[in-house]
Design an enzyme around this catalytic site. Structure first.
Site, PDB file in Angstrom:
ATOM      1  N   GLU A  36       0.854  -1.192   0.000  1.00 45.20           N
ATOM      2  CA  GLU A  36       0.000   0.000   0.000  1.00 45.20           C
ATOM      3  C   GLU A  36       0.884   1.233   0.000  1.00 45.20           C
ATOM      4  O   GLU A  36       1.777   1.351   0.827  1.00 45.20           O
ATOM      5  CB  GLU A  36      -0.907  -0.028   1.241  1.00 45.20           C
ATOM      6  N   HIS A  49     -25.561  -1.359  -0.811  1.00 43.74           N
ATOM      7  CA  HIS A  49     -26.641  -1.266  -1.788  1.00 43.74           C
ATOM      8  C   HIS A  49     -27.413  -2.576  -1.897  1.00 43.74           C
ATOM      9  O   HIS A  49     -26.860  -3.654  -1.662  1.00 43.74           O
ATOM     10  CB  HIS A  49     -26.071  -0.900  -3.163  1.00 43.74           C
ATOM     11  N   ARG A  77     -14.209   8.298  -8.211  1.00 46.91           N
ATOM     12  CA  ARG A  77     -14.704   7.017  -8.718  1.00 46.91           C
ATOM     13  C   ARG A  77     -13.720   6.530  -9.781  1.00 46.91           C
ATOM     14  O   ARG A  77     -13.203   7.340 -10.553  1.00 46.91           O
ATOM     15  CB  ARG A  77     -16.065   7.189  -9.386  1.00 46.91           C
ATOM     16  N   CYS A  99     -11.719  13.611  22.946  1.00 53.36           N
ATOM     17  CA  CYS A  99     -12.504  14.290  21.913  1.00 53.36           C
ATOM     18  C   CYS A  99     -13.885  14.546  22.486  1.00 53.36           C
ATOM     19  O   CYS A  99     -14.639  13.621  22.742  1.00 53.36           O
ATOM     20  CB  CYS A  99     -12.598  13.423  20.658  1.00 53.36           C
ATOM     21  N   CYS A 102     -16.478  16.291  21.220  1.00 58.26           N
ATOM     22  CA  CYS A 102     -17.655  16.247  20.332  1.00 58.26           C
ATOM     23  C   CYS A 102     -18.154  14.812  20.168  1.00 58.26           C
ATOM     24  O   CYS A 102     -19.336  14.544  20.229  1.00 58.26           O
ATOM     25  CB  CYS A 102     -17.329  16.822  18.968  1.00 58.26           C
TER      26      CYS A 102
END
Lengths: 410, 509
Positions: B37, B55, B317, B412, B414
């Site tokens: 990678e 989907h 994409r 953190c 939030c």
């Protein structure tokens, strides 16, 4: 569940001043809850001077100003928790705190909200361009440099002329960084005039009004920004685009009162101030929950935060004695020229301090308070500036009889 | 299962969700696998920059791999997520028609979905739309209860960690420079770091897959980057919608239209736009598209306001269809006809996330046909993620802090992420060390203040954990350093010397 007379959320300028004032009013059982590992909040990273001119009639650095209150908190044996986050607040004034010792519920009779602000970010103002490292909000950069002794870059462009940005322009210059320019979207600065003089002009840093950043470049680290001049309607003036090679973009584009807990407790917020809607004693729509400091409205100078905190504690004491009764309620209505007002409502009609911000800079203005056609009070202002808060006191004889209250700037 | 001299049976190039899914699938067998990678962490390409939608499979042309793998992937996704401890919520989707003319489009979609084997699709009328989505404007909709959401980056990380646990080697910051075919059964892969040899190469490099294929002389593929920009909305307004809300897709457009997606974490995504661009690494956001996103979203959801936006970003994409043509070309998953043992995955765009598992299985089938891989009975499909303090009940929270006081330190504010979670992310098994790696693993810095409060604290934790110098901390690997502007030690020493000298000189004068 441990019970407390007064719980103050936030141990910064507002929370400390409120705590000390509560003690002076004879309230014994106070708890300050602070999420950081020290009291004083943002003041501790503001190592420049100019604090305390109104309150103490001398110029102090931020940590010195904070220390005056911290000393009193310790001397008066006011209890406080550090490294402790309030994770929940209910309308019944129950507070949940998380820290290394565990998760604890507290029941308070009074809550004083003093959580301060957070900084507006790139995402919130939608600056287009790449997403490299090297984009900091001014306050975060201030913390890195002043408290952690880190450096953030070598060539810097600052967007926004808020006070922290101006202070950081000077600070970074003193550290040997090249501050190329400060760009401000509006045709006037949103910082205090004294900061523009002392932080920019004294160091030959150009302030470009009606300019903004329209593109950011850089794959890893930021490598440049494009700025452009804006026309009267906010569109980019053709031919004004200018690429600037730099490695850092500092944002000083406004503060947002940190009201997530308030919202959770069912407190109604004012869309303009971003803080709770309050009556003249700083009490929110939830009885017994008060707010002061930057969580209520963004202040210009810290002295006004302290004064506001002391002022709302009058109401806290009255509430505890059962004297904070609503006589009737009227809304303070703003007419032209003014951006916001605190308090938003009146319920007591005793001596009241109003805070305003104007929409635009101007000279020789008059602030007019009216009740229907009757003028209650006029206040002459030699100069007004959106960067500065206007504080005006009306006394009970002026307010006692009113049916409505409208304020305008002419 | 480290092999000598960087020799592996299979080298997978690209650690996106597809590369990692293949790695995990292969780890079920007795093979030596390496994943290369170029970035500092897995999943930083297309995989972390999409809508995070599982989907149902009604958007794809019947008979295509896209349709087949999407439906298959959808049906097994919940199980995959539960094995890997990745969040998954079946919230359902509405494709909303705003005008009468669009209702036909809904029927066509339903028909297509039925043919593809999608369950429970139904066309609903105005009343039902309003009941499901009171804030959405529309006259009818296709309702797909099988559509779900997940966290695309947590899934990628989970697949990688599960594979790593089974002995797959991951090489981060390792960019392939050239691939040489040694003889009929071996490849030599040169990278910016070291050389690898392998019997198989799997090209799962998304947007760069045409470029990698060309390294071995396969020139028939062409990938066009097509950018999609998004806005992320504050969690405060998550109540605005309950389902995924999409427009009726327009023919010839290579995307599904600007839609509203609730994320698994409670934000809403607005986007993505659809714009063919030249560069394969241009992830900018543009002012023109940002405006379009807001105005198109407002057509569905009039309550949306620009003040809700906490961040904008873009993803790419990997399109095979050129801009002149638009639309979707089917996934290509094949062994090259000219280079044996070189397997290409081309044009893996939406629904690639949903189809990741079936795609991985297909790749393993291709190898299995030739090699008869030995199943490894020690394969354990389960993996544990970082426990989220905020999601626990109160009693558990109390116990956790008692056992481990770092759970009591919320770093953190939030997203309410504790120091313990940050530390676990910092010490992640893949060895990714940048701020973004911590962000994806914990959600720290993803909230409305965008790290204003916690980023400085997290940098400090990272620095202390690995005794890094400030200059070594990066936002996202490479040269994305955060703390800079120091003079190097040498320079500052010499400066001090000069200063001292000049002072002395002054004194002498």
């Amino acid at each position: 569940m441990p019970e407390r007379e007064v719980i103050i959320i936030g141990g910064g300028a507002a929370g400390l001043a409120a705590a000390v004032a509560c003690k002076q009013k004879g309230i014994e059982d106070i708890l300050i809850i602070e999420r950081g590992d020290y009291l004083g909040g943002i003041l501790q990273q503001c190592i420049h001077d100019g604090f305390g001119l109104e309150k103490f009639h001398t110029s102090l650095a931020g940590p010195e100003y904070a220390q005056r209150y911290i000393d009193q908190v310790k001397e008066k044996e006011i209890s406080f928790l550090l490294n402790s986050m309030v994770v929940s607040l209910t309308p019944q004034k129950e507070v949940i705190v998380v820290n290394n010792n565990g998760l604890t519920h507290y029941q308070a009779r009074i809550i004083i909200l003093a959580m301060g602000c957070r900084e507006r970010t790139r995402g919130a103002i939608g600056i287009p361009g790449a997403r490299p490292s090297g984009i900091y909000t001014a306050g975060a950069a201030q913390e890195l440099i002043n408290l952690k002794n880190y450096m953030i870059g070598e060539k810097i462009v600052i967007l926004g002329s808020g006070d922290i940005g101006l202070i950081m322009a000077r600070r970074l210059t003193l550290e040997g960084v090249e501050v190329i320019t400060v760009a401000e979207k509006l045709p006037y600065s949103s910082g205090l005039p004294r900061n523009i003089n002392q932080c920019l002009y004294d160091f030959d840093i150009p302030l470009l009004l009606s300019h903004t950043v329209i593109d950011i470049e850089g794959n890893g680290r930021l490598s440049g920004v494009t700025i452009a001049q804006l026309g009267k309607r906010g569109g980019i003036i053709p031919g004004s685009r200018r690429k600037i090679a730099c490695d850092t973009l500092l944002l000083s584009v406004g503060l947002i009162p940190e009201n997530e807990l308030s919202r959770e407790a069912g407190i109604i917020l004012d869309n303009i101030t971003g803080g709770p809607q309050v009556d003249e004693r700083g009490q929110t729509n939830v009885p017994g929950i008060f707010a002061c400091g930057n969580v209520l409205q963004v202040h210009d100078i810290v002295d006004n935060v302290s004064l506001e905190a002391e002022y709302i504690v009058e109401g806290v004491a009255e509430y505890l004695e059962g004297k904070l009764n609503k006589e009737r309620e009227i809304k303070v209505e703003l007419e032209k020229g003014l951006r916001h007002v605190v308090p938003q409502t009146l319920i007591r009609f005793k001596d009241t301090i109003f805070s305003f911000r104007v929409n635009q800079p101007g000279e020789k203005k008059v602030l007019v308070f009216t009740d229907g056609k009757r003028v209650i009070k006029k206040k002459f202002l030699r100069r007004v500036n959106p960067a500065e808060m206007i504080r005006v006191k009306l006394i009970s004889s002026e307010l006692e009889e009113i049916k409505t209250l409208k304020v305008r700037l002419v | 299962m480290k092999t000598k001299n960087n020799r592996f049976d299979v080298v997978i190039i690209g650690a996106g969700v597809i590369g990692c899914a293949i790695a995990r699938e292969l780890s079920k067998y007795k093979v030596n696998v390496a994943v290369l990678e170029k970035e500092d962490d897995v999943g930083w390409g297309i995989s972390c920059r999409n809508s995070g939608v599982v989907h149902a499979g009604f958007n794809n042309k019947p008979g295509t791999l896209m349709a087949q793998f999407c439906v298959e992937g959808n049906k097994s996704f919940a199980e995959l997520c539960s094995q890997l401890d990745v969040p998954y919520k079946k919230i359902g989707k509405l494709v909303v028609a705003k005008k009468k003319e669009e209702i036909k489009g809904l029927q066509k979609l339903k028909q297509q979905g039925d043919t593809n084997g999608v369950d429970n699709l139904q066309i609903i009328d105005l009343n039902e739309v309003k009941r499901l989505e009171p804030n959405i404007e529309g006259i009818a909709a296709l309702y797909s209860p099988e559509t779900a959401i997940t966290s695309p980056y947590l899934l990628t990380i989970a697949l990688a960690e599960n594979a790593l646990d089974k002995g797959v080697s991951f090489f981060l910051n390792t960019e392939v420079k050239s691939i040489i075919r040694l003889n009929n059964s071996h490849f030599r892969i040169k990278t910016n770091k070291r050389e690898f040899t392998s019997s198989y190469v799997i090209n799962s490099t998304g947007i760069y897959s045409d470029y990698i294929a060309r390294m071995v002389g396969i020139n028939k593929y062409r990938i066009y980057p097509c950018r999609g920009e998004y806005h992320i909305l504050d969690k405060n307004v998550s109540w605005l919608i309950n389902h995924l809300v999409y427009p009726v897709p327009q023919a010839g457009v290579g995307g599904l239209g600007i839609h509203l997606t609730p994320t698994i974490d409670g934000n809403i995504l607005v986007g993505p736009s659809n714009e063919y661009i030249k560069s394969k690494d241009n992830l900018s956001v543009t002012s023109s598209v940002m405006k379009v996103l807001s105005s198109e979203a407002r057509e569905f959801l009039p309550l949306i306001s620009p003040g809700y936006i906490i961040r904008s970003y873009s993803g790419l994409r990997a399109k095979q269809a050129p801009s002149s043509e638009g639309g979707f070309w089917d996934f290509v998953i094949e062994e090259s006809g000219i280079v044996n043992n070189f397997i290409n995955l081309i044009g893996i765009e939406s629904p690639g996330l949903t189809a990741a598992q079936p795609i991985a299985k297909r790749v393993v089938e291709i190898i299995n046909k030739k090699e008869r891989l030995d199943f490894d009975p020690s394969f354990n499909p389960f993996r544990k993620g970082i426990l989220r303090f905020e999601e626990q009940n109160e009693e558990t929270k109390k116990t956790l802090i008692k056992q481990e006081p770092d759970y009591g330190e919320i770093v953190c504010r939030c997203e309410k992420v504790t120091k313990k979670e940050i530390l676990e992310a910092v010490n992640n098994p893949l060895g990714a060390r940048s701020l973004i790696s911590i962000k994806y693993r914990t959600r720290a810095m993803m909230g409305r203040c965008q790290g204003g409060y916690c980023q400085n604290r997290i940098m400090e934790i990272l620095r202390e954990s690995f005794k890094l110098s400030p200059q070594e901390i990066t936002l996202k690997g490479n040269n994305s350093y955060l703390l800079t502007g120091y003079r190097s030690n040498e320079v500052s020493k010499s400066c001090q010397k000069e200063k001292l000298l000049s002072l002395e000189e002054e004194l002498l004068v």
